[in-house]
Design an enzyme around this catalytic site. Structure first.
Site, PDB file in Angstrom:
ATOM      1  N   GLU A 120       3.025   6.379   1.145  1.00  0.00           N
ATOM      2  CA  GLU A 120       3.759   5.682   1.998  1.00  0.00           C
ATOM      3  C   GLU A 120       2.911   5.911   3.293  1.00  0.00           C
ATOM      4  OE1 GLU A 120       4.837   2.314   2.548  1.00  0.00           O
ATOM      5  OE2 GLU A 120       3.605   1.869   0.515  1.00  0.00           O
ATOM      6  N   HIS A 136       0.418   7.642   4.374  1.00  0.00           N
ATOM      7  CA  HIS A 136      -1.119   7.551   4.520  1.00  0.00           C
ATOM      8  C   HIS A 136      -1.321   6.256   4.712  1.00  0.00           C
ATOM      9  CE1 HIS A 136      -1.965  10.895   0.912  1.00  0.00           C
ATOM     10  NE2 HIS A 136      -2.477  11.742   2.528  1.00  0.00           N
ATOM     11  N   MET A 144       7.265  12.117   2.914  1.00  0.00           N
ATOM     12  CA  MET A 144       5.932  12.003   1.507  1.00  0.00           C
ATOM     13  C   MET A 144       4.512  13.235   1.055  1.00  0.00           C
ATOM     14  SD  MET A 144       6.050   8.561   0.605  1.00  0.00           S
ATOM     15  CE  MET A 144       7.533   7.395   0.332  1.00  0.00           C
ATOM     16  N   ARG A 181       1.866  16.377  -3.347  1.00  0.00           N
ATOM     17  CA  ARG A 181       2.047  17.332  -3.506  1.00  0.00           C
ATOM     18  C   ARG A 181       3.413  17.306  -4.093  1.00  0.00           C
ATOM     19  NH1 ARG A 181      -1.166  20.954  -0.195  1.00  0.00           N
ATOM     20  NH2 ARG A 181      -2.548  21.485  -1.156  1.00  0.00           N
TER      21      ARG A 181
END
Ligand code: PAF
Length: 282
Positions: free
Chosen positions: A35, A37, A184, A187
Protein backbone atom coordinates in the site's frame (compact mmCIF):
# COMPACT_ATOMS: atom_id res chain seq x y z
CA UNK A 1 0.18 -0.83 -19.71
CA UNK A 2 3.59 -1.35 -21.26
CA UNK A 3 6.20 -3.50 -19.51
CA UNK A 4 9.63 -2.84 -20.88
CA UNK A 5 13.03 -4.25 -20.08
CA UNK A 6 15.08 -2.11 -22.46
CA UNK A 7 16.29 1.48 -22.27
CA UNK A 8 15.58 2.06 -25.98
CA UNK A 9 11.94 1.04 -25.64
CA UNK A 10 11.21 2.98 -22.46
CA UNK A 11 12.89 6.08 -23.88
CA UNK A 12 10.93 5.79 -27.14
CA UNK A 13 7.65 5.66 -25.18
CA UNK A 14 8.60 8.60 -22.99
CA UNK A 15 9.82 10.78 -25.83
CA UNK A 16 6.48 10.18 -27.56
CA UNK A 17 4.72 11.35 -24.40
CA UNK A 18 6.98 14.39 -24.10
CA UNK A 19 6.26 15.37 -27.70
CA UNK A 20 2.57 15.48 -26.74
CA UNK A 21 3.44 17.65 -23.71
CA UNK A 22 2.45 14.89 -21.31
CA UNK A 23 4.05 15.17 -17.88
CA UNK A 24 5.84 12.12 -16.49
CA UNK A 25 5.60 11.00 -12.88
CA UNK A 26 8.06 8.37 -11.67
CA UNK A 27 8.03 5.96 -8.73
CA UNK A 28 11.28 3.99 -8.23
CA UNK A 29 10.83 0.69 -6.38
CA UNK A 30 12.38 -2.70 -5.79
CA UNK A 31 9.01 -4.38 -6.30
CA UNK A 32 7.06 -6.46 -3.77
CA UNK A 33 4.56 -3.62 -3.96
CA UNK A 34 2.43 -2.78 -0.93
CA UNK A 35 0.00 0.00 0.00
CA UNK A 36 2.93 2.37 0.62
CA UNK A 37 4.08 2.00 -3.01
CA UNK A 38 0.51 2.14 -4.27
CA UNK A 39 -0.04 5.49 -2.53
CA UNK A 40 2.98 6.88 -4.41
CA UNK A 41 1.72 5.46 -7.70
CA UNK A 42 -1.74 6.94 -7.12
CA UNK A 43 -0.28 10.36 -6.48
CA UNK A 44 2.03 10.13 -9.51
CA UNK A 45 -0.90 9.05 -11.66
CA UNK A 46 -3.17 11.81 -10.35
CA UNK A 47 -0.61 14.56 -10.90
CA UNK A 48 0.79 13.46 -14.28
CA UNK A 49 -0.41 12.29 -17.66
CA UNK A 50 2.05 9.38 -17.64
CA UNK A 51 3.11 7.31 -14.65
CA UNK A 52 6.26 5.18 -14.81
CA UNK A 53 7.06 2.56 -12.20
CA UNK A 54 10.53 1.06 -12.07
CA UNK A 55 11.09 -2.34 -10.49
CA UNK A 56 14.71 -3.27 -9.91
CA UNK A 57 16.17 -5.08 -6.91
CA UNK A 58 19.39 -3.09 -6.90
CA UNK A 59 22.33 -5.30 -5.85
CA UNK A 60 24.66 -2.39 -5.10
CA UNK A 61 22.58 -1.15 -2.17
CA UNK A 62 22.79 -4.46 -0.29
CA UNK A 63 25.76 -5.29 1.94
CA UNK A 64 27.48 -8.68 1.64
CA UNK A 65 25.58 -10.05 4.66
CA UNK A 66 22.24 -8.49 3.76
CA UNK A 67 19.11 -9.94 2.18
CA UNK A 68 19.70 -9.37 -1.57
CA UNK A 69 19.05 -12.97 -2.66
CA UNK A 70 16.21 -13.36 -0.18
CA UNK A 71 14.56 -10.02 -1.02
CA UNK A 72 10.96 -10.71 -2.17
CA UNK A 73 10.54 -10.81 -5.97
CA UNK A 74 6.88 -10.83 -6.89
CA UNK A 75 6.72 -9.84 -10.54
CA UNK A 76 3.32 -11.40 -11.31
CA UNK A 77 1.58 -9.73 -8.38
CA UNK A 78 3.39 -6.41 -8.95
CA UNK A 79 2.20 -6.33 -12.56
CA UNK A 80 -1.38 -7.06 -11.46
CA UNK A 81 -1.29 -4.29 -8.86
CA UNK A 82 0.24 -1.81 -11.32
CA UNK A 83 -2.45 -2.67 -13.89
CA UNK A 84 -5.15 -2.03 -11.28
CA UNK A 85 -3.68 1.42 -10.65
CA UNK A 86 -3.66 2.19 -14.39
CA UNK A 87 0.08 2.63 -14.48
CA UNK A 88 1.27 3.44 -18.00
CA UNK A 89 4.76 1.95 -18.04
CA UNK A 90 6.71 -0.51 -15.91
CA UNK A 91 10.46 -0.29 -16.46
CA UNK A 92 11.86 -3.65 -15.46
CA UNK A 93 15.57 -3.65 -16.24
CA UNK A 94 17.92 -6.59 -15.70
CA UNK A 95 21.03 -6.41 -13.56
CA UNK A 96 23.15 -6.67 -16.72
CA UNK A 97 21.40 -3.69 -18.28
CA UNK A 98 21.95 -1.49 -15.22
CA UNK A 99 25.46 -2.72 -14.44
CA UNK A 100 27.00 -4.14 -17.62
CA UNK A 101 30.43 -5.76 -17.52
CA UNK A 102 33.06 -3.07 -17.00
CA UNK A 103 30.71 -0.82 -15.01
CA UNK A 104 32.77 1.43 -12.68
CA UNK A 105 30.88 4.60 -11.76
CA UNK A 106 29.25 5.38 -8.42
CA UNK A 107 27.56 8.46 -6.99
CA UNK A 108 28.52 9.24 -3.41
CA UNK A 109 26.63 11.82 -1.37
CA UNK A 110 29.22 12.70 1.26
CA UNK A 111 28.34 13.20 4.95
CA UNK A 112 24.68 12.29 4.55
CA UNK A 113 25.41 8.68 3.56
CA UNK A 114 27.54 7.45 6.45
CA UNK A 115 25.36 8.58 9.36
CA UNK A 116 22.24 6.98 10.89
CA UNK A 117 21.36 3.92 8.71
CA UNK A 118 24.57 4.47 6.74
CA UNK A 119 26.62 3.61 9.86
CA UNK A 120 25.03 0.18 9.96
CA UNK A 121 24.79 -0.31 6.19
CA UNK A 122 28.11 0.86 4.69
CA UNK A 123 27.78 1.57 0.96
CA UNK A 124 23.97 1.33 1.01
CA UNK A 125 23.22 4.95 0.15
CA UNK A 126 25.92 5.08 -2.52
CA UNK A 127 24.13 2.14 -4.13
CA UNK A 128 20.79 3.94 -3.83
CA UNK A 129 22.11 7.27 -5.17
CA UNK A 130 23.88 5.55 -8.06
CA UNK A 131 20.88 3.56 -9.23
CA UNK A 132 18.49 6.49 -8.86
CA UNK A 133 20.87 8.78 -10.79
CA UNK A 134 20.91 6.17 -13.56
CA UNK A 135 17.11 5.83 -13.53
CA UNK A 136 16.66 9.62 -13.64
CA UNK A 137 19.05 9.85 -16.60
CA UNK A 138 17.26 7.07 -18.43
CA UNK A 139 13.68 8.23 -17.76
CA UNK A 140 14.04 12.02 -17.31
CA UNK A 141 10.74 12.28 -15.39
CA UNK A 142 9.16 15.61 -14.41
CA UNK A 143 8.56 14.43 -10.86
CA UNK A 144 9.83 11.56 -8.72
CA UNK A 145 7.68 10.39 -5.81
CA UNK A 146 9.34 8.98 -2.66
CA UNK A 147 7.97 7.68 0.62
CA UNK A 148 8.82 9.60 3.78
CA UNK A 149 9.24 6.27 5.58
CA UNK A 150 12.77 6.15 4.13
CA UNK A 151 13.56 9.58 5.55
CA UNK A 152 17.33 9.44 5.10
CA UNK A 153 16.93 8.19 1.54
CA UNK A 154 14.59 11.13 0.86
CA UNK A 155 17.13 13.69 2.13
CA UNK A 156 19.93 12.03 0.14
CA UNK A 157 17.97 11.80 -3.10
CA UNK A 158 16.81 15.42 -2.83
CA UNK A 159 20.49 16.37 -2.42
CA UNK A 160 21.41 14.22 -5.45
CA UNK A 161 18.81 15.93 -7.65
CA UNK A 162 19.91 19.38 -6.50
CA UNK A 163 23.67 18.80 -6.66
CA UNK A 164 23.69 17.07 -10.05
CA UNK A 165 21.12 19.46 -11.59
CA UNK A 166 18.56 16.85 -12.54
CA UNK A 167 15.49 18.56 -14.02
CA UNK A 168 13.20 16.42 -11.86
CA UNK A 169 11.16 17.62 -8.90
CA UNK A 170 11.09 15.38 -5.83
CA UNK A 171 7.82 14.98 -3.93
CA UNK A 172 7.79 13.26 -0.55
CA UNK A 173 4.65 11.34 0.39
CA UNK A 174 3.44 10.32 3.88
CA UNK A 175 4.26 6.95 5.40
CA UNK A 176 1.45 4.44 5.03
CA UNK A 177 0.86 2.34 8.13
CA UNK A 178 -0.81 -0.90 9.16
CA UNK A 179 -3.81 -0.46 11.52
CA UNK A 180 -1.50 -0.89 14.57
CA UNK A 181 0.88 1.80 13.30
CA UNK A 182 3.67 -0.35 11.82
CA UNK A 183 5.07 1.41 8.76
CA UNK A 184 4.45 -0.61 5.59
CA UNK A 185 7.61 -2.22 4.26
CA UNK A 186 8.44 -5.15 2.01
CA UNK A 187 10.60 -6.44 4.88
CA UNK A 188 7.62 -6.81 7.27
CA UNK A 189 7.03 -10.16 5.53
CA UNK A 190 10.13 -11.55 7.22
CA UNK A 191 8.73 -11.05 10.74
CA UNK A 192 7.39 -14.02 12.73
CA UNK A 193 3.91 -13.62 14.24
CA UNK A 194 5.41 -12.69 17.62
CA UNK A 195 7.89 -10.23 16.07
CA UNK A 196 5.15 -8.68 13.93
CA UNK A 197 3.08 -8.09 17.09
CA UNK A 198 5.99 -6.30 18.76
CA UNK A 199 7.17 -4.27 15.78
CA UNK A 200 4.52 -1.55 16.08
CA UNK A 201 6.39 -0.49 19.24
CA UNK A 202 8.58 1.66 16.97
CA UNK A 203 5.74 3.92 15.91
CA UNK A 204 4.11 3.88 19.33
CA UNK A 205 7.40 5.02 20.89
CA UNK A 206 7.79 7.81 18.36
CA UNK A 207 4.22 8.95 19.09
CA UNK A 208 4.92 8.90 22.83
CA UNK A 209 7.92 11.14 22.22
CA UNK A 210 5.82 13.46 20.06
CA UNK A 211 3.29 13.74 22.93
CA UNK A 212 6.10 14.72 25.31
CA UNK A 213 7.32 17.35 22.84
CA UNK A 214 3.79 18.68 22.52
CA UNK A 215 3.75 18.97 26.32
CA UNK A 216 6.80 21.20 26.15
CA UNK A 217 9.82 18.87 26.50
CA UNK A 218 12.65 20.16 24.28
CA UNK A 219 15.66 18.22 25.59
CA UNK A 220 16.63 15.85 22.76
CA UNK A 221 18.55 13.42 25.02
CA UNK A 222 15.47 12.99 27.19
CA UNK A 223 13.28 12.41 24.13
CA UNK A 224 15.65 9.81 22.67
CA UNK A 225 15.93 8.07 26.06
CA UNK A 226 12.14 7.87 26.28
CA UNK A 227 11.94 6.19 22.87
CA UNK A 228 14.76 3.75 23.67
CA UNK A 229 13.29 2.82 27.05
CA UNK A 230 9.87 2.23 25.58
CA UNK A 231 11.21 -0.07 22.85
CA UNK A 232 13.41 -1.98 25.33
CA UNK A 233 10.63 -2.40 27.88
CA UNK A 234 7.91 -3.46 25.47
CA UNK A 235 9.77 -5.59 22.93
CA UNK A 236 12.73 -7.79 22.10
CA UNK A 237 13.80 -5.42 19.31
CA UNK A 238 17.54 -4.63 19.27
CA UNK A 239 17.99 -0.92 18.70
CA UNK A 240 20.52 0.22 16.07
CA UNK A 241 19.87 3.88 16.77
CA UNK A 242 17.38 6.44 17.98
CA UNK A 243 18.04 9.93 16.65
CA UNK A 244 16.66 13.44 16.68
CA UNK A 245 17.97 15.34 13.65
CA UNK A 246 17.34 18.38 11.52
CA UNK A 247 14.89 17.22 8.82
CA UNK A 248 16.69 19.06 6.02
CA UNK A 249 20.34 18.09 6.65
CA UNK A 250 20.20 15.21 9.18
CA UNK A 251 22.42 17.08 11.66
CA UNK A 252 21.90 15.84 15.26
CA UNK A 253 19.90 18.18 17.49
CA UNK A 254 20.44 18.80 21.19
CA UNK A 255 17.28 20.82 21.41
CA UNK A 256 14.02 19.90 19.70
CA UNK A 257 13.30 22.90 17.47
CA UNK A 258 12.51 23.74 13.85
CA UNK A 259 11.86 20.86 11.46
CA UNK A 260 12.79 17.74 13.39
CA UNK A 261 12.96 14.10 12.39
CA UNK A 262 12.71 11.55 15.19
CA UNK A 263 14.23 8.43 13.66
CA UNK A 264 14.61 4.87 14.81
CA UNK A 265 16.08 1.63 13.47
CA UNK A 266 15.81 -1.71 15.25
CA UNK A 267 16.21 -5.39 14.48
CA UNK A 268 14.06 -8.40 15.21
CA UNK A 269 16.31 -11.35 14.40
CA UNK A 270 17.67 -10.66 10.91
CA UNK A 271 14.90 -8.21 10.08
CA UNK A 272 15.85 -4.56 10.30
CA UNK A 273 13.00 -2.06 10.52
CA UNK A 274 13.12 1.72 10.35
CA UNK A 275 10.58 4.39 11.16
CA UNK A 276 10.41 8.12 11.74
CA UNK A 277 8.07 11.02 12.39
CA UNK A 278 8.55 14.63 11.41
CA UNK A 279 7.71 17.38 13.87
CA UNK A 280 7.64 21.08 13.07
CA UNK A 281 8.04 23.53 15.94
CA UNK A 282 7.81 27.28 15.44
O1 PAF B 1 13.37 2.63 -1.70
C1 PAF B 1 13.65 1.74 -2.52
O2 PAF B 1 12.87 0.84 -2.82
C2 PAF B 1 15.03 1.78 -3.19
O3 PAF B 1 16.00 2.22 -2.31
C3 PAF B 1 15.06 2.59 -4.50
C4 PAF B 1 14.78 4.07 -4.25
C5 PAF B 1 14.03 2.03 -5.46
C6 PAF B 1 16.43 2.47 -5.13
O4 PAF B 1 16.76 1.16 -5.44
Amino acid sequence: MIITTTITQVQAQLSLARKKNKTIGFVPTMGALHEGHLSLLRRAKKENKICVLSIFVNPTQFGPTEDFTKYPREKKNDVLLAKKENIDIIFYPSEKLMYPPGYLTTVEIKNLSDVLCGRFRPGHFTGVATVVAKLLNILRPDTMYLGQKDAQQCVILKRLVQDLNFATKVFLCPTIREPDGLAMSSRNKYLSIAERKEASVLYRSLCLARDEIQHGIRNATRIRYLIEQNIRTLSHGKIDYVASVDAENLMPLNEIKGNVLLMVAARWGQTRLIDNIRITLK
